[in-house]
Motif scaffolding. Structure first.
Motif, PDB file in Angstrom:
ATOM      1  N   LEU A 108       3.141 -56.666  30.444  1.00 17.41           N
ATOM      2  CA  LEU A 108       3.656 -55.329  30.173  1.00 17.41           C
ATOM      3  C   LEU A 108       2.516 -54.330  30.004  1.00 17.41           C
ATOM      4  N   LEU A 109       2.648 -53.216  30.684  1.00 17.55           N
ATOM      5  CA  LEU A 109       1.733 -52.091  30.568  1.00 17.55           C
ATOM      6  C   LEU A 109       2.565 -50.818  30.550  1.00 17.55           C
ATOM      7  N   PRO A 110       2.068 -49.757  29.914  1.00 23.47           N
ATOM      8  CA  PRO A 110       2.771 -48.483  30.068  1.00 23.47           C
ATOM      9  C   PRO A 110       2.932 -48.137  31.544  1.00 23.47           C
ATOM     10  N   GLN A 111       4.111 -47.670  31.908  1.00 20.88           N
ATOM     11  CA  GLN A 111       4.319 -47.277  33.299  1.00 20.88           C
ATOM     12  C   GLN A 111       3.483 -46.063  33.668  1.00 20.88           C
ATOM     13  N   HIS A 112       3.343 -45.130  32.730  1.00 21.32           N
ATOM     14  CA  HIS A 112       2.570 -43.926  33.035  1.00 21.32           C
ATOM     15  C   HIS A 112       1.085 -44.262  32.978  1.00 21.32           C
ATOM     16  N   PRO A 113       0.316 -43.915  33.996  1.00 19.88           N
ATOM     17  CA  PRO A 113      -1.099 -44.307  34.038  1.00 19.88           C
ATOM     18  C   PRO A 113      -1.965 -43.677  32.963  1.00 19.88           C
ATOM     19  N   LEU A 114      -1.493 -42.595  32.348  1.00 21.35           N
ATOM     20  CA  LEU A 114      -2.280 -41.927  31.305  1.00 21.35           C
ATOM     21  C   LEU A 114      -1.863 -42.344  29.896  1.00 21.35           C
TER      22      LEU A 114
END
Length: 221
Positions: A108-114
């Motif tokens: 899992l990673l934030p979907q938004h790259p920032l």
């Protein structure tokens, strides 16, 4: 990478409090929003929108004021200094080719790259918090609801599902009714691994639970 799954949580005041969000220097991009019980104060009409971009102070003010229930929503915490126009590639609940939520991934990673943190509320029944910084999320284990490592949970689910799919090929549906066929993986999960994060996924256990469903209505066939 780190994620925490929170069962039954659809309000965020306590989540933000435990995270210490009041000290963050960030803005929030909110997408796929749907919330309930947000009326009754100046400026509340914005919560009828599907997408919002608010300062940290604006978001925490409204949540503190009402602690509205979120039915759906992805909250991406973006470092200050980023303009709203930079909030591209909007996070969403778009399902993958298997019909899985993006929050059911093994990693899992934030979907938004920032985003340095992302919080999703799904169907007013659970909340998942995701960050590359595991320490940032650790305080959420102090919530009163059931919480567990979201990545570990997802990996266990995928292992179980693969075993169940192999059994379906081997044995067919047997006597399962339409409900059991539609909800096979959820029924197996609840029978074997629901609230049991330390139970290893084993083929013999999945087979035994599958056979219980397989035999359940066989005499009606």
């Amino acid at each position: 990478m780190a994620g925490i799954w929170i069962e039954g949580r659809s309000t965020l005041r306590e989540v933000f409090s435990l995270l210490g969000a009041e000290s963050w220097d960030c803005n929030w991009l909110m997408t796929d929003l749907e919330c309930y019980d947000y009326e009754g104060w100046e400026g509340c009409e914005k919560w009828a929108e599907r997408r919002l971009f608010l300062t940290n102070r604006q978001l925490l003010h409204d949540v503190e004021l009402r602690d509205m229930q979120f039915i759906w929503g992805i909250f991406s915490a973006l470092p200050c200094g980023r303009a709203e126009a930079e909030a591209l590639g909007l996070p969403s609940f778009r399902l993958n080719e298997r019909g899985d939520s993006p929050f059911l991934s093994d990693v899992l990673l934030p979907q938004h790259p920032l985003a340095f943190l992302e919080i999703s509320v799904e169907d007013s029944s659970s909340t998942t918090a995701v960050s590359a910084d595991a320490a940032l999320l650790r305080s959420l284990y102090g919530l009163p609801e059931w919480t567990e490592d979201a990545e570990k949970k997802n990996r266990s689910f995928h292992q179980m599902r693969a075993m169940a799919e192999a059994l379906k090929e081997e044995l067919g549906w047997g006597g399962m009714d339409a409900f059991a066929r539609r909800n096979l993986y959820g029924l197996l999960w609840r029978a074997l691994y629901y609230h049991r994060p330390d139970r290893p996924v084993r083929e013999e256990d999945v087979r035994a639970a599958y056979l219980e469903l397989w035999k359940e209505r066989k005499h009606h066939a």
